[in-house]
Write an enzyme that holds these catalytic residues in place. Structure first.
Site, PDB file in Angstrom:
ATOM      1  NE  ARG A  99      -4.036  -0.434   0.779  1.00 16.84           N
ATOM      2  CZ  ARG A  99      -4.509  -1.393  -0.022  1.00 16.84           C
ATOM      3  NH1 ARG A  99      -4.203  -1.402  -1.312  1.00 16.84           N
ATOM      4  NH2 ARG A  99      -5.291  -2.321   0.439  1.00 16.84           N
ATOM      5  N   GLY A 144     -22.463  -3.941  40.094  1.00 18.36           N
ATOM      6  CA  GLY A 144     -23.219  -3.759  38.849  1.00 18.36           C
ATOM      7  C   GLY A 144     -23.307  -5.046  38.044  1.00 18.36           C
ATOM      8  CG  ASN A 164     -33.250  -1.934  30.049  1.00 21.19           C
ATOM      9  OD1 ASN A 164     -34.443  -2.216  30.008  1.00 21.19           O
ATOM     10  ND2 ASN A 164     -32.367  -2.685  30.657  1.00 21.19           N
ATOM     11  CB  THR A 180     -28.577  18.177  35.827  1.00 24.68           C
ATOM     12  OG1 THR A 180     -27.412  17.957  35.049  1.00 24.68           O
ATOM     13  CG2 THR A 180     -29.392  19.318  35.257  1.00 24.68           C
ATOM     14  CB  THR A 205     -26.349   1.332  27.707  1.00 26.31           C
ATOM     15  OG1 THR A 205     -25.775   1.808  28.919  1.00 26.31           O
ATOM     16  CG2 THR A 205     -25.287   1.375  26.620  1.00 26.31           C
ATOM     17  CG  ASP A 232     -31.621  -0.874  33.304  1.00 24.59           C
ATOM     18  OD1 ASP A 232     -30.925  -1.851  32.969  1.00 24.59           O
ATOM     19  OD2 ASP A 232     -31.535   0.244  32.776  1.00 24.59           O
ATOM     20  CE  LYS A 285      -9.798  -3.649   1.289  1.00 25.27           C
ATOM     21  NZ  LYS A 285      -8.459  -3.562   1.818  1.00 25.27           N
TER      22      LYS A 285
HETATM   23  P1  NAP Z   1     -27.843   8.064  31.404  1.00 24.53           P
HETATM   24  O1  NAP Z   1     -29.270   7.869  31.157  1.00 24.53           O
HETATM   25  O2  NAP Z   1     -27.031   8.800  30.389  1.00 24.53           O
HETATM   26  O3  NAP Z   1     -27.676   8.839  32.803  1.00 24.53           O
HETATM   27  C1  NAP Z   1     -26.417   9.224  33.252  1.00 24.53           C
HETATM   28  C2  NAP Z   1     -26.521   9.783  34.673  1.00 24.53           C
HETATM   29  O4  NAP Z   1     -25.193   9.946  35.149  1.00 24.53           O
HETATM   30  C3  NAP Z   1     -27.183  11.156  34.739  1.00 24.53           C
HETATM   31  O5  NAP Z   1     -27.838  11.269  35.973  1.00 24.53           O
HETATM   32  C4  NAP Z   1     -25.967  12.103  34.683  1.00 24.53           C
HETATM   33  O6  NAP Z   1     -26.204  13.334  35.327  1.00 24.53           O
HETATM   34  C5  NAP Z   1     -24.968  11.320  35.481  1.00 24.53           C
HETATM   35  N1  NAP Z   1     -23.588  11.625  35.151  1.00 24.53           N
HETATM   36  C6  NAP Z   1     -22.927  11.262  34.019  1.00 24.53           C
HETATM   37  N2  NAP Z   1     -21.654  11.686  34.081  1.00 24.53           N
HETATM   38  C7  NAP Z   1     -21.520  12.321  35.275  1.00 24.53           C
HETATM   39  C8  NAP Z   1     -20.444  12.969  35.926  1.00 24.53           C
HETATM   40  N3  NAP Z   1     -19.243  13.064  35.357  1.00 24.53           N
HETATM   41  N4  NAP Z   1     -20.644  13.496  37.149  1.00 24.53           N
HETATM   42  C9  NAP Z   1     -21.853  13.425  37.734  1.00 24.53           C
HETATM   43  N5  NAP Z   1     -22.922  12.813  37.178  1.00 24.53           N
HETATM   44  C10 NAP Z   1     -22.755  12.280  35.962  1.00 24.53           C
HETATM   45  O7  NAP Z   1     -27.074   6.674  31.650  1.00 24.53           O
HETATM   46  P2  NAP Z   1     -27.670   5.289  32.202  1.00 24.53           P
HETATM   47  O8  NAP Z   1     -28.078   4.463  31.055  1.00 24.53           O
HETATM   48  O9  NAP Z   1     -28.608   5.569  33.304  1.00 24.53           O
HETATM   49  O10 NAP Z   1     -26.330   4.593  32.765  1.00 24.53           O
HETATM   50  C11 NAP Z   1     -25.646   5.115  33.887  1.00 24.53           C
HETATM   51  C12 NAP Z   1     -24.595   4.127  34.370  1.00 24.53           C
HETATM   52  O11 NAP Z   1     -25.211   2.936  34.812  1.00 24.53           O
HETATM   53  C13 NAP Z   1     -23.590   3.710  33.302  1.00 24.53           C
HETATM   54  O12 NAP Z   1     -22.320   3.605  33.890  1.00 24.53           O
HETATM   55  C14 NAP Z   1     -24.069   2.355  32.882  1.00 24.53           C
HETATM   56  O13 NAP Z   1     -23.019   1.523  32.377  1.00 24.53           O
HETATM   57  C15 NAP Z   1     -24.612   1.810  34.181  1.00 24.53           C
HETATM   58  N6  NAP Z   1     -25.621   0.783  33.965  1.00 24.53           N
HETATM   59  C16 NAP Z   1     -25.357  -0.470  34.434  1.00 24.53           C
HETATM   60  C17 NAP Z   1     -26.283  -1.468  34.268  1.00 24.53           C
HETATM   61  C18 NAP Z   1     -25.982  -2.826  34.803  1.00 24.53           C
HETATM   62  O14 NAP Z   1     -26.643  -3.779  34.378  1.00 24.53           O
HETATM   63  N7  NAP Z   1     -25.068  -2.932  35.714  1.00 24.53           N
HETATM   64  C19 NAP Z   1     -27.488  -1.218  33.629  1.00 24.53           C
HETATM   65  C20 NAP Z   1     -27.743   0.067  33.197  1.00 24.53           C
HETATM   66  C21 NAP Z   1     -26.805   1.063  33.365  1.00 24.53           C
HETATM   67  P3  NAP Z   1     -26.829  14.602  34.546  1.00 24.53           P
HETATM   68  O15 NAP Z   1     -28.328  14.427  34.631  1.00 24.53           O
HETATM   69  O16 NAP Z   1     -26.339  15.773  35.315  1.00 24.53           O
HETATM   70  O17 NAP Z   1     -26.318  14.554  33.137  1.00 24.53           O
END
Ligand code: NAP
Length: 526
Positions: free
Chosen positions: A83, A494, A334, A408, A309, A350, A169
């Site tokens: 290449r 988690g 979800n 928030t 997610t 969830d 390709k």
């Molecule tokens: P989401 O709907 O985007 O919500 C994110 C939340 O986190 C919001 O409340 C946001 O606050 C807050 N946040 C993000 N970054 C932040 C930071 N730097 N400082 C303070 N707050 C912060 O996301 P989600 O789907 O609920 O997922 C959230 C987490 O849960 C992820 O890590 C995900 O991998 C985990 N999760 C795990 C499972 C499991 O099966 N274990 C299932 C679902 C989710 P604001 O409102 O201020 O933006």
């Protein structure tokens, strides 16, 4: 051991197990011929079908003896690619030497050579019609910026075909995951063997689903990160994670929609479970910017089921024609299933996953009490996103007194009004301890890889909690959980929520009972 089939491609025993003819090609990039020979052996052991010798990666190159050695000592069929820098490669020398080397590879017995569309005229002129019958000519075009329209891609394929290519390709770049749809459309309608890839993380689907849409080959690397083009999976992942050999036109497509999404263990869990019962489906990471656009673009029945997610769980509500009442009450979806009439159904798993894991954590080895152990407890939820809404709703349903703290504050307040809870800002959390024996659930991504040193609350404040749960599951033990344990609290990871929410999704995806022990075994290593 080796079989030779009419395409001239050497195939290995055991291939009767394959459900498709799409090949896996391992790019070989190294400084020296000796290093390349070692990598070729690794490629064979990994299960690749052929290797792409990236001549342009060699630090020194003596065409005739080196090509001869590489062909003769390679345990797999060879594709020679040299290449130039002007097409994204490493060769910056003169064009005549480069094309001479490719012609030599053809003459010395390479199974394939790759010549760029921009150079094919010159290559053909110098060939004088003396093309080897054994060697297949791949004519390629690479676009490192974008993915053109379907019409432009169709014209490109026609130009490549007209140049005398045995195999067409092209590789483009995904600016959005929906770009891949145009490439599938071209692949599935191609009248000639075609290798069509979309580079970048958003193009991953194009590399995995080649066999479903009839692509001639896909590239798989020997080691994570050692790619010859952006977004290539490893051979091991293609074979063992995505069940590549079992994919075909009828394979149903599943995936986790998120941004970021590559941390998710869902593909690992579902693909292994699909394989355990011979379910014809594949589950992938889907890096999606705009979920509504994703569903508008991928509307066929083959796109059968999705986990959802960060940050799409709320926007997913608007994409579904029907929503389960609990998901509606929570305000987040979800899990999305495509019904036989093509319409999308959304639900929330969830809630069950997290709440049952926390209940089990509270009960421990105690005999199960009647009613929920959450009843009457003060339950603090950090976060007001999709997972936060589900857990706040679930805790309230179980009779807990719920407090929501969010970065928030306005979102915390809105959720508190909906579920009947109290709202706090995240800053107030560390000083909030009206009583002891409280329960804490982090539902934000704080502490998730790579920012594993982050935590949403001071260690000092954790002594007021008897159980701490973290929805983050990469890593399994977050800083929050480690500090909670050190403060004497029970912890629930988690991973336990992940397994719990996945049971129901699996059953909805496949119509089969979830292999619960297998789920636990798979996740026990994380
Ligand atoms: P989401 O709907 O985007 O919500 C994110 C939340 O986190 C919001 O409340 C946001 O606050 C807050 N946040 C993000 N970054 C932040 C930071 N730097 N400082 C303070 N707050 C912060 O996301 P989600 O789907 O609920 O997922 C959230 C987490 O849960 C992820 O890590 C995900 O991998 C985990 N999760 C795990 C499972 C499991 O099966 N274990 C299932 C679902 C989710 P604001 O409102 O201020 O933006």
């Amino acid at each position: 051991m080796e079989l030779v089939v009419d395409s001239g491609v050497k195939k290995m025993e055991g291939e009767a197990m394959r459900k498709n003819q799409t090949l896996i090609c391992a790019p070989i990039m190294a400084d020296s011929v000796d290093q390349m020979l070692i990598l070729m052996q690794k490629a064979k052991i990994s299960g690749a079908d052929l290797v792409e010798v990236r001549v342009d990666s060699l630090k020194s190159f003596n065409p005739r003896p080196d090509i001869d050695t590489l062909i003769k000592q390679c345990p797999l069929p060879t594709l020679f690619t040299y290449r130039p820098t002007w097409e994204g490669g490493q060769y910056a020398g003169d064009e005549k030497s480069r094309l001479d080397a490719l012609r030599l590879a053809m003459e010395l017995g390479a199974d394939y050579i790759d010549v760029e569309l921009k150079a094919i005229g010159e290559f053909n002129n110098a060939l004088h019609g003396n093309k080897s019958a054994k060697c297949k000519l791949i004519v390629s075009s690479h676009n490192y910026e974008s993915t053109p329209s379907a019409e432009d891609l169709g014209n490109l394929v026609a130009r490549i075909q007209a140049s005398g290519a045995d195999i067409v390709k092209f590789a483009t770049t995904a600016q959005d995951i929906t770009d891949v749809a145009r490439v599938f459309q071209i692949t599935v309608h191609s009248q000639v063997p075609i290798i069509a890839m979309v580079m970048g993380e958003k193009g991953l689907m194009s590399r995995i689903l080649c066999p479903k849409f009839g692509g001639y080959l896909t590239f798989g690397t020997l080691e994570v990160g050692k790619v010859s083009a952006p977004g290539q999976p490893t051979v091991e992942d293609l074979l063992n994670l995505y069940n590549f050999r079992q994919l075909g036109p009828d394979t149903k497509i599943f995936g986790i929609i998120g941004k970021p999404v590559s941390h998710s263990k869902s593909p690992l869990l579902y693909n292994e479970s699909f394989r355990s019962v011979g379910f014809n489906g594949v589950f992938m990471h889907l890096l999606v910017d705009d979920i509504a656009n994703f569903f508008r673009t991928y509307s066929s029945l083959d796109f059968a089921g999705f986990s959802c997610t960060i940050p799409h769980k709320e926007a997913a509500l608007d994409c579904c024609a029907e929503i389960d009442p609990t998901a509606k009450a929570i305000g987040a979806v979800n899990c999305i299933i495509r019904r036989p009439d093509g319409k999308l159904f959304g639900c929330n798993t969830d809630y069950i996953g997290a709440i049952s894991a926390i209940e089990e954590g509270l009960q421990g080895s105690q005999p199960s009490i009647s009613g929920s152990p959450l009843a009457g407890k003060l339950f603090v939820v950090i976060g007001a996103g999709g997972a936060g809404k589900a857990i706040a709703y679930g805790a309230k349903e179980k009779g807990a007194r719920v407090v929501i703290a969010n970065r928030t504050y306005e979102r915390a307040r809105e959720l508190a009004i909906v579920v009947g809870a109290e709202a706090l800002s995240l800053d107030e959390l560390s000083n909030f301890h009206p009583e002891n024996d409280m329960i804490l659930a982090n539902t934000t991504s704080i502490g998730m890889q790579p920012k594993v040193d982050d935590t949403p609350i001071s260690k000092e404040a954790l002594k007021h909690y008897s159980l701490v749960f973290d929805a983050v599951y990469t890593p399994k033990i977050t800083r929050l959980l480690r500090e909670a344990q050190e403060s004497g609290a029970k912890i629930v990871t988690g991973v336990e929520m992940f397994i719990g929410q996945a049971y129901e999704q699996y059953e909805r995806f496949t119509g089969l009972p979830a292999p619960k022990e297998l789920f636990k075994n798979i996740m026990s290593t994380y």
